[in-house]
Write a protein that holds these residues in place. Structure first.
Motif, PDB file in Angstrom:
ATOM      1  N   SER A   1       0.967   7.512   6.995  1.00 28.18           N
ATOM      2  CA  SER A   1      -0.434   7.163   7.227  1.00 28.18           C
ATOM      3  C   SER A   1      -0.884   6.252   6.100  1.00 28.18           C
ATOM      4  O   SER A   1      -0.496   6.436   4.945  1.00 28.18           O
ATOM      5  N   ILE A   2      -1.705   5.264   6.434  1.00 26.27           N
ATOM      6  CA  ILE A   2      -2.153   4.299   5.441  1.00 26.27           C
ATOM      7  C   ILE A   2      -3.674   4.224   5.454  1.00 26.27           C
ATOM      8  O   ILE A   2      -4.304   4.147   6.522  1.00 26.27           O
ATOM      9  N   GLY A   3      -4.279   4.318   4.277  1.00 25.13           N
ATOM     10  CA  GLY A   3      -5.726   4.290   4.148  1.00 25.13           C
ATOM     11  C   GLY A   3      -6.286   2.890   4.261  1.00 25.13           C
ATOM     12  O   GLY A   3      -5.559   1.886   4.243  1.00 25.13           O
ATOM     13  N   LEU A   4      -7.614   2.828   4.344  1.00 22.52           N
ATOM     14  CA  LEU A   4      -8.283   1.548   4.547  1.00 22.52           C
ATOM     15  C   LEU A   4      -8.073   0.592   3.386  1.00 22.52           C
ATOM     16  O   LEU A   4      -8.114  -0.627   3.568  1.00 22.52           O
ATOM     17  N   ASN A   5      -7.835   1.123   2.195  1.00 25.46           N
ATOM     18  CA  ASN A   5      -7.694   0.275   1.009  1.00 25.46           C
ATOM     19  C   ASN A   5      -6.302   0.343   0.393  1.00 25.46           C
ATOM     20  O   ASN A   5      -6.114  -0.018  -0.770  1.00 25.46           O
ATOM     21  N   GLU A   6      -5.327   0.796   1.168  1.00 28.71           N
ATOM     22  CA  GLU A   6      -3.981   0.971   0.628  1.00 28.71           C
ATOM     23  C   GLU A   6      -3.038  -0.141   1.068  1.00 28.71           C
ATOM     24  O   GLU A   6      -3.188  -0.725   2.144  1.00 28.71           O
ATOM     25  N   LYS A   7      -2.066  -0.402   0.211  1.00 29.88           N
ATOM     26  CA  LYS A   7      -0.971  -1.307   0.531  1.00 29.88           C
ATOM     27  C   LYS A   7       0.317  -0.508   0.595  1.00 29.88           C
ATOM     28  O   LYS A   7       0.366   0.666   0.220  1.00 29.88           O
ATOM     29  N   LEU A   8       1.394  -1.177   1.032  1.00 33.11           N
ATOM     30  CA  LEU A   8       2.686  -0.504   1.145  1.00 33.11           C
ATOM     31  C   LEU A   8       3.671  -0.990   0.084  1.00 33.11           C
ATOM     32  O   LEU A   8       4.878  -0.938   0.276  1.00 33.11           O
ATOM     33  N   ASP A   9       3.144  -1.461  -1.044  1.00 34.72           N
ATOM     34  CA  ASP A   9       4.014  -1.972  -2.108  1.00 34.72           C
ATOM     35  C   ASP A   9       3.924  -1.132  -3.387  1.00 34.72           C
ATOM     36  O   ASP A   9       4.305  -1.584  -4.455  1.00 34.72           O
ATOM     37  N   ASP A  10       3.385   0.095  -3.269  1.00 30.85           N
ATOM     38  CA  ASP A  10       3.247   1.059  -4.374  1.00 30.85           C
ATOM     39  C   ASP A  10       2.154   0.706  -5.379  1.00 30.85           C
ATOM     40  O   ASP A  10       1.952   1.436  -6.349  1.00 30.85           O
ATOM     41  N   THR A  11       1.434  -0.377  -5.178  1.00 31.65           N
ATOM     42  CA  THR A  11       0.394  -0.760  -6.140  1.00 31.65           C
ATOM     43  C   THR A  11      -0.895   0.033  -5.941  1.00 31.65           C
ATOM     44  O   THR A  11      -1.766   0.012  -6.814  1.00 31.65           O
ATOM     45  N   THR A  12      -1.018   0.734  -4.809  1.00 30.72           N
ATOM     46  CA  THR A  12      -2.266   1.444  -4.529  1.00 30.72           C
ATOM     47  C   THR A  12      -2.076   2.944  -4.391  1.00 30.72           C
ATOM     48  O   THR A  12      -2.888   3.617  -3.750  1.00 30.72           O
TER      49      THR A  12
END
Length: 466
Positions: A217-228
């Motif tokens: 699951s991914i949040g509205l302000n998340e990325k998939l590169d571990d920076t968030t």
């Protein structure tokens, strides 16, 4: 569509010409569905500065003879369950074959008959052949697997690099070292809850961070590169006995016990005398802990690993493993491994290898290294494996992992880990290749000997569901 598989196994006595024939139908598992139906941490997507380890179209497609392109043969029956996608280590494959001709010295491996194997209008026909010297042993079950999994299964003395197929690496250069350390000190990943637990020893206590990472699951302000990623909880548990031993180099490691507890251990390594070790046991539910110190009589141990948070790069070297209540630590002379009961320090066993290990990590040497990891219930080391029955299997010792700091965290077919070396930091996802794409238990086990050849014809077809 529904898949149907039929296997015909023919064992021919080379002296008499007599042929023993076995015909069985199979159960198709969810293994291939997981690969193409799941997408943990966006492994199928182009993300940030990513490095693909495999080209899907050529490496796994078409499904036959790639994602399904090999066969595994077992000495014991397999549980007939669609979610049974890996064998336990007390029933590792005794023989196997891939989607090509075996030109190696590996006698466990047979060859595909490239003339008779072919695509059908509604499926694929596989034909594998084993010479008298190949694939010998008791065979009670067969399973289709990937082409890579059929090359050397979990590893052989000829090659072990095909077990872990790198799917994607994400470069973490955009993260500060402090944020990289949180990932590199990961001890457990809960895939279903999108959580990671990071544990280290700092100052006078054990620091535990509960971290949200977007997996499914991914949040509205998340990325998939571990920076968030988000630290949800950050606690320090004070200890009086446990600490990371050492002066310039701090020795110690934290591991998931798989029993509701995390374990911390520290020792400096000793080539003679008794081994001194401090330990802490932390309950996951409420972070309560017990700690203590052991003197292990006449045990000569390598150190369990080391950390360095003050270097120019994140450093973690992992050299031990926990399985079913026991800590496994390499013997100082590299000729065996110690099995230490985490609940009873008088229960210590030295498991002899029968050879001297090269004691090299699963990745290249660098600021981060992993020397062994647990896959299911199989301990995988640089040039050895240790089954759940403590049987030692020597392997070649090829490099199998990208720069690695953490254990490999498994979710179905996928393995996840973080690591780096001298400024090149990554999060890497692997496919564990010797999966069970089908399960085919024989009505009665057969025995392949040096007096017999073996030919397996396996037809997998698609049928419309009524």
């Amino acid at each position: 569509m529904r898949l149907k598989g039929t296997m015909t196994m023919e064992l021919m006595d080379v002296n008499t010409g007599e042929v023993e024939t076995v015909v069985e139908e199979n159960l198709v598992t969810n293994a291939v569905n997981h690969i193409f139906g799941l997408n943990p941490m966006g492994v199928f997507y182009e993300i940030g500065d990513s490095i693909d380890g495999i080209k899907w179209q050529s490496g796994l497609l078409p499904i036959c003879p790639n994602a399904i392109g090999g066969i595994l043969l077992f000495s014991k029956a397999l549980e007939e369950n669609v979610d049974n996608i890996y064998s336990l280590s007390d029933n590792l494959p005794v023989a196997y074959a891939s989607n090509n001709v075996n030109s190696t010295a590996n006698v466990a491996r047979g060859s595909m008959n490239l003339t008779e194997s072919k695509a059908l209008d509604n499926g694929y026909k596989f034909v594998w052949e084993f010479t008298p010297s190949q694939g010998n042993g008791t065979i009670a079950a067969a399973a289709l697997t990937s082409a890579q999994g059929g090359a050397n299964a979990y590893g052989s003395q000829v090659n072990d690099s095909s077990t872990f197929l790198q799917l994607k690496s994400i470069k973490l250069d955009g993260l500060s070292m402090a944020k990289q350390l949180v990932l590199f000190e990961a001890v457990e990943v809960d895939f279903e809850k999108d959580l990671l637990y990071s544990i280290t020893y700092q100052d006078t206590g054990v620091r535990i961070r509960k971290v949200r990472i977007p997996i499914f699951s991914i949040g509205l302000n998340e990325k998939l590169d571990d920076t968030t990623y988000t630290v949800l909880d950050d606690q320090v548990i004070q200890t009086s006995t446990f600490k990371f031993l050492g002066d310039y180099t701090l020795y110690g490691e934290f591991l998931d016990g798989g029993d509701g507890y995390w374990y911390g251990v520290s020792n400096e390594g000793n080539s003679s005398g008794n081994a001194a070790m401090v330990w802490v046991k932390i309950k996951k539910e409420d972070y309560t802990m017990t700690e203590g110190e052991w003197t292990l009589s006449n045990a000569k141990l390598m150190d369990v690993g080391n950390r360095d948070e003050g270097s120019s790069f994140p450093e973690r070297v992992l050299k031990c493993c926990v399985r079913k209540g026991y800590l496994y630590v390499m013997a100082y002379n590299k000729k065996g491994i110690y099995k230490i009961n985490l609940a009873n320090s008088s229960d210590v066993t030295l498991i002899d290898f029968g050879f001297t290990s090269k004691w090299k990590p699963l990745c290249e040497t660098g600021t981060c290294e992993v020397y062994m990891t647990l896959i299911g219930d199989l301990i995988v080391g640089g040039d050895f494996q240790v089954t759940v029955e403590d049987k030692v299997i020597p392997t070649q010792g090829s490099f199998r992992l990208n720069d690695a700091a953490t254990p490999l965290f498994q979710y179905k077919n996928f393995l996840l880990g973080w690591g780096g070396s001298y400024g090149n930091e990554y999060r890497t996802m692997y496919l564990l290749t010797p999966y069970l794409a089908s399960i085919n238990n024989l009505s009665s086990a057969v025995v392949k000997t040096v007096d017999k050849t073996m030919k397996i014809t396996y037809t997998l077809t698609e049928e419309a569901v009524p």
